[in-house]
Design a protein around this motif. Structure first.
Motif, PDB file in Angstrom:
ATOM      1  N   GLN A   1      40.238  42.263  43.069  1.00 22.08           N
ATOM      2  CA  GLN A   1      40.573  41.598  44.146  1.00 22.08           C
ATOM      3  C   GLN A   1      40.002  40.071  44.108  1.00 22.08           C
ATOM      4  O   GLN A   1      38.848  40.069  43.411  1.00 22.08           O
ATOM      5  CB  GLN A   1      40.115  42.167  45.541  1.00 22.08           C
ATOM      6  CG  GLN A   1      40.921  43.217  45.975  1.00 22.08           C
ATOM      7  CD  GLN A   1      42.307  43.412  46.313  1.00 22.08           C
ATOM      8  OE1 GLN A   1      42.805  42.344  46.496  1.00 22.08           O
ATOM      9  NE2 GLN A   1      43.048  44.380  46.135  1.00 22.08           N
TER      10      GLN A   1
ATOM     11  N   HIS B   1      48.067  52.988  45.737  1.00 20.89           N
ATOM     12  CA  HIS B   1      47.958  51.790  45.751  1.00 20.89           C
ATOM     13  C   HIS B   1      46.789  51.504  45.182  1.00 20.89           C
ATOM     14  O   HIS B   1      45.884  51.344  45.962  1.00 20.89           O
ATOM     15  CB  HIS B   1      48.152  51.145  46.818  1.00 20.89           C
ATOM     16  CG  HIS B   1      48.563  49.710  46.880  1.00 20.89           C
ATOM     17  ND1 HIS B   1      49.186  48.838  47.771  1.00 20.89           N
ATOM     18  CD2 HIS B   1      47.808  48.617  45.857  1.00 20.89           C
ATOM     19  CE1 HIS B   1      49.193  47.641  47.584  1.00 20.89           C
ATOM     20  NE2 HIS B   1      48.377  47.406  46.281  1.00 20.89           N
TER      21      HIS B   1
ATOM     22  N   TYR C   1      46.767  48.468  37.437  1.00 22.91           N
ATOM     23  CA  TYR C   1      47.364  48.372  38.850  1.00 22.91           C
ATOM     24  C   TYR C   1      48.692  49.043  38.610  1.00 22.91           C
ATOM     25  O   TYR C   1      49.467  49.055  38.097  1.00 22.91           O
ATOM     26  CB  TYR C   1      47.902  46.961  38.753  1.00 22.91           C
ATOM     27  CG  TYR C   1      48.562  46.600  40.307  1.00 22.91           C
ATOM     28  CD1 TYR C   1      47.659  46.540  41.229  1.00 22.91           C
ATOM     29  CD2 TYR C   1      49.907  46.302  40.271  1.00 22.91           C
ATOM     30  CE1 TYR C   1      48.103  46.295  42.561  1.00 22.91           C
ATOM     31  CE2 TYR C   1      50.672  46.326  41.565  1.00 22.91           C
ATOM     32  CZ  TYR C   1      49.627  46.129  42.671  1.00 22.91           C
ATOM     33  OH  TYR C   1      50.112  45.993  43.751  1.00 22.91           O
TER      34      TYR C   1
ATOM     35  N   ASN D   1      44.434  49.217  42.521  1.00 24.46           N
ATOM     36  CA  ASN D   1      43.956  48.039  42.087  1.00 24.46           C
ATOM     37  C   ASN D   1      42.933  47.816  41.268  1.00 24.46           C
ATOM     38  O   ASN D   1      41.924  48.440  41.279  1.00 24.46           O
ATOM     39  CB  ASN D   1      43.638  47.009  43.238  1.00 24.46           C
ATOM     40  CG  ASN D   1      44.863  46.609  44.261  1.00 24.46           C
ATOM     41  OD1 ASN D   1      45.487  45.617  44.073  1.00 24.46           O
ATOM     42  ND2 ASN D   1      45.055  47.595  45.081  1.00 24.46           N
TER      43      ASN D   1
ATOM     44  N   GLN E   1      45.416  44.090  54.239  1.00 22.53           N
ATOM     45  CA  GLN E   1      45.892  43.257  52.933  1.00 22.53           C
ATOM     46  C   GLN E   1      46.441  44.095  51.507  1.00 22.53           C
ATOM     47  O   GLN E   1      47.460  43.635  51.185  1.00 22.53           O
ATOM     48  CB  GLN E   1      44.697  42.422  52.365  1.00 22.53           C
ATOM     49  CG  GLN E   1      45.169  41.418  51.328  1.00 22.53           C
ATOM     50  CD  GLN E   1      44.082  40.763  50.615  1.00 22.53           C
ATOM     51  OE1 GLN E   1      43.146  40.086  51.370  1.00 22.53           O
ATOM     52  NE2 GLN E   1      43.994  40.277  49.289  1.00 22.53           N
TER      53      GLN E   1
ATOM     54  N   HIS F   1      51.578  46.917  52.594  1.00 26.68           N
ATOM     55  CA  HIS F   1      52.600  47.081  52.149  1.00 26.68           C
ATOM     56  C   HIS F   1      53.191  48.525  52.206  1.00 26.68           C
ATOM     57  O   HIS F   1      54.435  48.577  52.338  1.00 26.68           O
ATOM     58  CB  HIS F   1      52.586  46.995  50.478  1.00 26.68           C
ATOM     59  CG  HIS F   1      52.163  45.698  49.847  1.00 26.68           C
ATOM     60  ND1 HIS F   1      53.427  44.613  50.034  1.00 26.68           N
ATOM     61  CD2 HIS F   1      51.329  44.991  49.530  1.00 26.68           C
ATOM     62  CE1 HIS F   1      52.815  43.533  49.575  1.00 26.68           C
ATOM     63  NE2 HIS F   1      51.572  43.642  49.205  1.00 26.68           N
TER      64      HIS F   1
ATOM     65  N   LYS G   1      52.915  38.658  54.036  1.00 31.71           N
ATOM     66  CA  LYS G   1      52.424  39.611  54.595  1.00 31.71           C
ATOM     67  C   LYS G   1      50.855  39.501  54.537  1.00 31.71           C
ATOM     68  O   LYS G   1      50.313  39.120  53.657  1.00 31.71           O
ATOM     69  CB  LYS G   1      52.779  41.081  54.136  1.00 31.71           C
ATOM     70  CG  LYS G   1      52.574  41.334  52.631  1.00 31.71           C
ATOM     71  CD  LYS G   1      51.381  40.956  51.632  1.00 31.71           C
ATOM     72  CE  LYS G   1      50.226  41.734  51.790  1.00 31.71           C
ATOM     73  NZ  LYS G   1      49.242  41.169  50.705  1.00 31.71           N
TER      74      LYS G   1
HETATM   75  C1  ISE Z   1      47.688  41.265  47.364  1.00 30.66           C
HETATM   76  O1  ISE Z   1      47.522  40.572  48.541  1.00 30.66           O
HETATM   77  C2  ISE Z   1      49.191  41.860  47.358  1.00 30.66           C
HETATM   78  O2  ISE Z   1      50.109  41.625  48.235  1.00 30.66           O
HETATM   79  C3  ISE Z   1      49.193  42.902  46.407  1.00 30.66           C
HETATM   80  O3  ISE Z   1      50.463  43.585  46.429  1.00 30.66           O
HETATM   81  C4  ISE Z   1      48.341  44.203  46.576  1.00 30.66           C
HETATM   82  O4  ISE Z   1      48.374  45.078  45.478  1.00 30.66           O
HETATM   83  C5  ISE Z   1      46.808  43.437  46.386  1.00 30.66           C
HETATM   84  O5  ISE Z   1      45.909  44.635  46.525  1.00 30.66           O
HETATM   85  C6  ISE Z   1      46.400  42.483  47.402  1.00 30.66           C
HETATM   86  O6  ISE Z   1      45.210  41.867  47.120  1.00 30.66           O
END
Ligand code: ISE
Length: 335
Positions: free
Chosen positions: A159, A154, A234, A156, A171, A175, A96
């Motif tokens: 990055q 979501h 995370y 994080n 990005q 999801h 993705k």
């Molecule tokens: C990463 O590319 C992902 O696919 C992760 O699932 C996501 O949590 C992350 O923030 C992205 O950088």
């Protein structure tokens, strides 16, 4: 059993993990070649497995030894490689997002329709996570009644250094853009980004955190909190509220400590570790699809819908209003 010969484009963290699982956990596949923009990275992986390395992804795609392609390179490069693989009528697993814009996804879709068969699986790995799959099953069973609202987050810690611009949407939130419509079995009507005061621990030229608000054709509402950097761990949260009850995504298994009058468990910090088992199941599923000649996972249409929604969200940052999510007609290939 027949083994499908796979080439993997992109030897960064996720590409290397995919090579490893295709080689060791998927009986239907054998990785025969890798490539990377930094050829040294490809050479390292190739050396480890005694396979071929290419400097260019296009060379790997054209190689007669490669029967199916995994695209795990940088996000903006996905569309070019997918189109090239379709020219060769080779199956593609594309991480993705499928592309950076809905327009680019439309090009992919029309090539796939011309072939007349689903050739592409998109790496929406969360569909293979046991927690999300159980939420889907419970909603489908009718136990919590018809779904009304989906809340998700979501968050994080960090990055890659090149993270910027609209990536919190294309990005990170991508999801949830796939997961929410899959769980609710519904399609989006409008999409809006709300900005939030910037987290001082998050540096960069992008909105962090941000809130995504979606409305659906059935009149449900979805909210997604996105923290791209600087969060306490995370952490992926999802709650679906139905007419009769609700379901929550479980935390990943962790040992619980009771000490100093506290009861606690550690949270994860790295995204690449959170869905390890789901990645394995995802590629085992893809391996079966390859030998059966039938793609059953998230497909190019799903990749397209996520990108149309992402485009609407990005547009809403300028207009500061909810934007309509407008899609092309769904071809019978994807019905
Ligand atoms: C990463 O590319 C992902 O696919 C992760 O699932 C996501 O949590 C992350 O923030 C992205 O950088």
């Amino acid at each position: 059993m027949a083994e499908v010969k796979v080439g993997v484009i992109g030897c960064g963290a996720i590409g290397r993990l995919h090579v490893d699982r295709l080689q060791n956990l998927v009986p239907e596949t054998r990785v025969v070649a890798v490539s990377d923009y930094y050829h040294e990275a490809a050479e390292q992986v190739a050396g480890k497995y005694g396979i071929k390395s290419y400097a260019l992804g296009e060379e790997l795609i054209h190689s007669p030894d490669v029967e199916a392609v995994v695209v795990a390179s940088s996000d903006p490069s996905h569309v070019g490689y997918v189109l090239e693989a379709l020219k060769e009528k080779k199956y593609v697993f594309c991480e993705k997002p499928l592309a950076q814009t809905a327009t680019d996804c439309e090009k992919i879709i029309s090539e796939e329709i011309a072939i007349g068969k689903k050739m592409i699986q998109v790496g929406f790995v969360r569909r293979y996570d046991r927690g999300f799959a159980e939420i889907k099953r419970i909603i489908h069973s009718g136990e919590i009644g018809s779904p009304l609202i989906l809340h998700s987050a979501h968050r994080n810690v960090t990055q890659a250094p090149d993270f910027q611009g609209t990536r919190p949407i294309t990005q990170v939130a991508i999801h949830e853009l796939d997961m929410s419509r899959w769980l609710m079995n519904d399609e989006y009507d409008t999409a809006q980004v709300l900005d939030v005061r910037k987290n001082s621990f998050s540096k960069g030229d992008y909105l962090d955190p941000l809130m995504v608000l979606l409305t659906t054709k059935n009149g449900s509402r979805i909210d997604i909190e996105v923290q791209s950097r600087g969060a306490y761990g995370y952490d992926i949260q999802c709650q679906v509220v139905g007419e009769k009850g609700l379901v929550n995504l479980p935390d990943p298994p962790a040992v619980v400590k009771r000490v100093n009058a506290k009861c606690e468990f550690d949270l994860m910090t790295e995204w690449s570790k959170r869905f390890l088992e789901a990645y394995d199941i995802e590629f085992q599923d893809w391996g079966k699809s390859l030998v059966n000649g039938k793609i059953t996972g998230p497909n190019a249409w799903d990749g397209y819908v996520a990108c149309v929604t992402a485009d609407a969200l990005i547009h809403s940052i300028e207009t500061k209003q909810p934007e309509q999510v407008v899609m092309i007609e769904k071809h019978s290939l994807y019905q």
